[in-house]
Write a protein that holds these residues in place. Structure first.
Motif, PDB file in Angstrom:
ATOM      1  N   GLY A  15       0.805  -1.210   0.000  1.00 14.65           N
ATOM      2  CA  GLY A  15       0.000   0.000   0.000  1.00 14.65           C
ATOM      3  C   GLY A  15       0.836   1.257   0.000  1.00 14.65           C
ATOM      4  O   GLY A  15       2.066   1.215  -0.057  1.00 14.65           O
ATOM      5  N   SER A  16       0.148   2.401   0.078  1.00 16.82           N
ATOM      6  CA  SER A  16       0.799   3.710   0.007  1.00 16.82           C
ATOM      7  C   SER A  16       0.306   4.621   1.119  1.00 16.82           C
ATOM      8  O   SER A  16      -0.827   4.494   1.593  1.00 16.82           O
ATOM      9  CB  SER A  16       0.512   4.372  -1.345  1.00 16.82           C
ATOM     10  OG  SER A  16       1.029   3.624  -2.421  1.00 16.82           O
ATOM     11  N   ARG A  18       1.010   9.028   2.275  1.00 17.30           N
ATOM     12  CA  ARG A  18       1.724  10.277   2.059  1.00 17.30           C
ATOM     13  C   ARG A  18       1.831  11.023   3.381  1.00 17.30           C
ATOM     14  O   ARG A  18       0.815  11.367   3.998  1.00 17.30           O
ATOM     15  CB  ARG A  18       1.025  11.173   1.029  1.00 17.30           C
ATOM     16  CG  ARG A  18       1.882  12.376   0.662  1.00 17.30           C
ATOM     17  CD  ARG A  18       1.270  13.252  -0.402  1.00 17.30           C
ATOM     18  NE  ARG A  18       0.249  14.145   0.127  1.00 17.30           N
ATOM     19  CZ  ARG A  18      -0.114  15.291  -0.452  1.00 17.30           C
ATOM     20  NH1 ARG A  18       0.458  15.655  -1.585  1.00 17.30           N
ATOM     21  NH2 ARG A  18      -1.054  16.030   0.082  1.00 17.30           N
ATOM     22  N   ARG A  66      10.885   3.696  -4.197  1.00 21.53           N
ATOM     23  CA  ARG A  66       9.555   3.531  -3.591  1.00 21.53           C
ATOM     24  C   ARG A  66       9.056   4.820  -2.928  1.00 21.53           C
ATOM     25  O   ARG A  66       7.847   5.084  -2.927  1.00 21.53           O
ATOM     26  CB  ARG A  66       9.592   2.419  -2.538  1.00 21.53           C
ATOM     27  CG  ARG A  66      10.003   1.065  -3.094  1.00 21.53           C
ATOM     28  CD  ARG A  66       9.844  -0.030  -2.031  1.00 21.53           C
ATOM     29  NE  ARG A  66      10.708   0.169  -0.879  1.00 21.53           N
ATOM     30  CZ  ARG A  66      10.265   0.300   0.373  1.00 21.53           C
ATOM     31  NH1 ARG A  66       8.968   0.252   0.631  1.00 21.53           N
ATOM     32  NH2 ARG A  66      11.122   0.487   1.375  1.00 21.53           N
ATOM     33  N   PHE A  67       9.953   5.600  -2.367  1.00 20.80           N
ATOM     34  CA  PHE A  67       9.593   6.828  -1.662  1.00 20.80           C
ATOM     35  C   PHE A  67      10.007   8.041  -2.496  1.00 20.80           C
ATOM     36  O   PHE A  67      11.018   8.007  -3.194  1.00 20.80           O
ATOM     37  CB  PHE A  67      10.293   6.913  -0.307  1.00 20.80           C
ATOM     38  CG  PHE A  67       9.817   5.927   0.719  1.00 20.80           C
ATOM     39  CD1 PHE A  67       8.992   4.872   0.400  1.00 20.80           C
ATOM     40  CD2 PHE A  67      10.223   6.088   2.042  1.00 20.80           C
ATOM     41  CE1 PHE A  67       8.571   3.968   1.361  1.00 20.80           C
ATOM     42  CE2 PHE A  67       9.808   5.194   3.019  1.00 20.80           C
ATOM     43  CZ  PHE A  67       8.981   4.133   2.678  1.00 20.80           C
ATOM     44  N   GLN A  81       5.997  10.806  -0.140  1.00 14.16           N
ATOM     45  CA  GLN A  81       5.099   9.826  -0.740  1.00 14.16           C
ATOM     46  C   GLN A  81       5.747   8.458  -0.626  1.00 14.16           C
ATOM     47  O   GLN A  81       6.860   8.260  -1.110  1.00 14.16           O
ATOM     48  CB  GLN A  81       4.840  10.172  -2.209  1.00 14.16           C
ATOM     49  CG  GLN A  81       3.952   9.170  -2.929  1.00 14.16           C
ATOM     50  CD  GLN A  81       2.529   9.168  -2.402  1.00 14.16           C
ATOM     51  OE1 GLN A  81       1.952  10.219  -2.147  1.00 14.16           O
ATOM     52  NE2 GLN A  81       1.962   7.971  -2.220  1.00 14.16           N
ATOM     53  N   MET A  82       5.043   7.538   0.003  1.00  7.74           N
ATOM     54  CA  MET A  82       5.590   6.205   0.236  1.00  7.74           C
ATOM     55  C   MET A  82       4.725   5.185  -0.491  1.00  7.74           C
ATOM     56  O   MET A  82       3.542   5.034  -0.162  1.00  7.74           O
ATOM     57  CB  MET A  82       5.633   5.903   1.732  1.00  7.74           C
ATOM     58  CG  MET A  82       6.381   6.957   2.542  1.00  7.74           C
ATOM     59  SD  MET A  82       6.578   6.513   4.275  1.00  7.74           S
ATOM     60  CE  MET A  82       4.869   6.497   4.808  1.00  7.74           C
ATOM     61  N   ASN A  83       5.296   4.514  -1.460  1.00  7.82           N
ATOM     62  CA  ASN A  83       4.590   3.502  -2.242  1.00  7.82           C
ATOM     63  C   ASN A  83       5.194   2.127  -2.005  1.00  7.82           C
ATOM     64  O   ASN A  83       6.337   2.008  -1.546  1.00  7.82           O
ATOM     65  CB  ASN A  83       4.653   3.841  -3.729  1.00  7.82           C
ATOM     66  CG  ASN A  83       3.977   5.152  -4.063  1.00  7.82           C
ATOM     67  OD1 ASN A  83       3.004   5.557  -3.414  1.00  7.82           O
ATOM     68  ND2 ASN A  83       4.481   5.832  -5.081  1.00  7.82           N
ATOM     69  N   ASN A  84       4.435   1.095  -2.329  1.00  7.70           N
ATOM     70  CA  ASN A  84       4.904  -0.285  -2.182  1.00  7.70           C
ATOM     71  C   ASN A  84       5.513  -0.506  -0.794  1.00  7.70           C
ATOM     72  O   ASN A  84       6.627  -1.020  -0.653  1.00  7.70           O
ATOM     73  CB  ASN A  84       5.935  -0.618  -3.268  1.00  7.70           C
ATOM     74  CG  ASN A  84       6.268  -2.093  -3.331  1.00  7.70           C
ATOM     75  OD1 ASN A  84       5.493  -2.930  -2.851  1.00  7.70           O
ATOM     76  ND2 ASN A  84       7.413  -2.408  -3.902  1.00  7.70           N
ATOM     77  N   LEU A  85       4.771  -0.130   0.212  1.00  9.13           N
ATOM     78  CA  LEU A  85       5.275  -0.223   1.582  1.00  9.13           C
ATOM     79  C   LEU A  85       5.493  -1.667   1.995  1.00  9.13           C
ATOM     80  O   LEU A  85       4.755  -2.575   1.580  1.00  9.13           O
ATOM     81  CB  LEU A  85       4.302   0.469   2.539  1.00  9.13           C
ATOM     82  CG  LEU A  85       4.401   1.995   2.526  1.00  9.13           C
ATOM     83  CD1 LEU A  85       3.137   2.632   3.100  1.00  9.13           C
ATOM     84  CD2 LEU A  85       5.628   2.444   3.308  1.00  9.13           C
ATOM     85  N   ASP A  89       9.212  -1.157   6.766  1.00  7.74           N
ATOM     86  CA  ASP A  89       9.066   0.298   6.792  1.00  7.74           C
ATOM     87  C   ASP A  89       8.360   0.768   8.056  1.00  7.74           C
ATOM     88  O   ASP A  89       8.255   1.983   8.290  1.00  7.74           O
ATOM     89  CB  ASP A  89       8.282   0.780   5.567  1.00  7.74           C
ATOM     90  CG  ASP A  89       9.010   0.534   4.268  1.00  7.74           C
ATOM     91  OD1 ASP A  89       8.349   0.132   3.285  1.00  7.74           O
ATOM     92  OD2 ASP A  89      10.248   0.738   4.216  1.00  7.74           O
TER      93      ASP A  89
END
Length: 124
Positions: A15-16, A18, A66-67, A81-85, A89
């Motif tokens: 998930g993501s 912000r 990813r970030f 923005q943090m993606n593919n957590l 993390d």
């Protein structure tokens, strides 16, 4: 400058989220900005940094790709923005600022101002 981080929460792996870092009463254009995180039982580690012009950015290897750190000098806010957590993390994320210049070519460690952190929890 007083900083406040927000936007953390609980998210599933992949998930993501912000995160936002807001300064009280002023813009952030005079500061190098960065995000750090600290997991339970571990030392605080650098995550991402952005220089004063918001052109140069540097990421820890663990979050590269990813970030994304960003900021608008017209506003008193910086983002992460943090993606593919991933579960790794999971940590308390804090934003920080400093007035001295930074080349943007290495991790930051010597910051002048720190905000309260926001918890990010990634479930597997």
């Amino acid at each position: 400058v007083q900083l406040q981080a927000s936007g953390g929460g609980l998210v599933e792996a992949g998930g993501s989220l912000r995160l936002s870092c807001t300064a009280s009463g002023r813009t952030l254009s005079a500061y190098v900005m960065a995000w750090f995180r600290q997991a339970p039982g571990q030392e605080r580690e650098f995550v991402a940094g952005i220089n004063k012009s918001r052109v140069r950015k540097y990421y820890a290897d663990s979050v590269k790709g990813r970030f994304t750190i960003s900021g608008d000098n017209a506003k008193p806010t910086m983002y992460l923005q943090m993606n593919n957590l991933k579960p790794d993390d999971t940590a308390v994320y804090s934003c920080a600022a400093r007035g001295r210049a930074w080349s943007g070519t290495h991790p930051l460690s010597d910051m002048d101002y720190w905000g309260q952190g926001t918890q990010v929890t990634v479930s597997s």
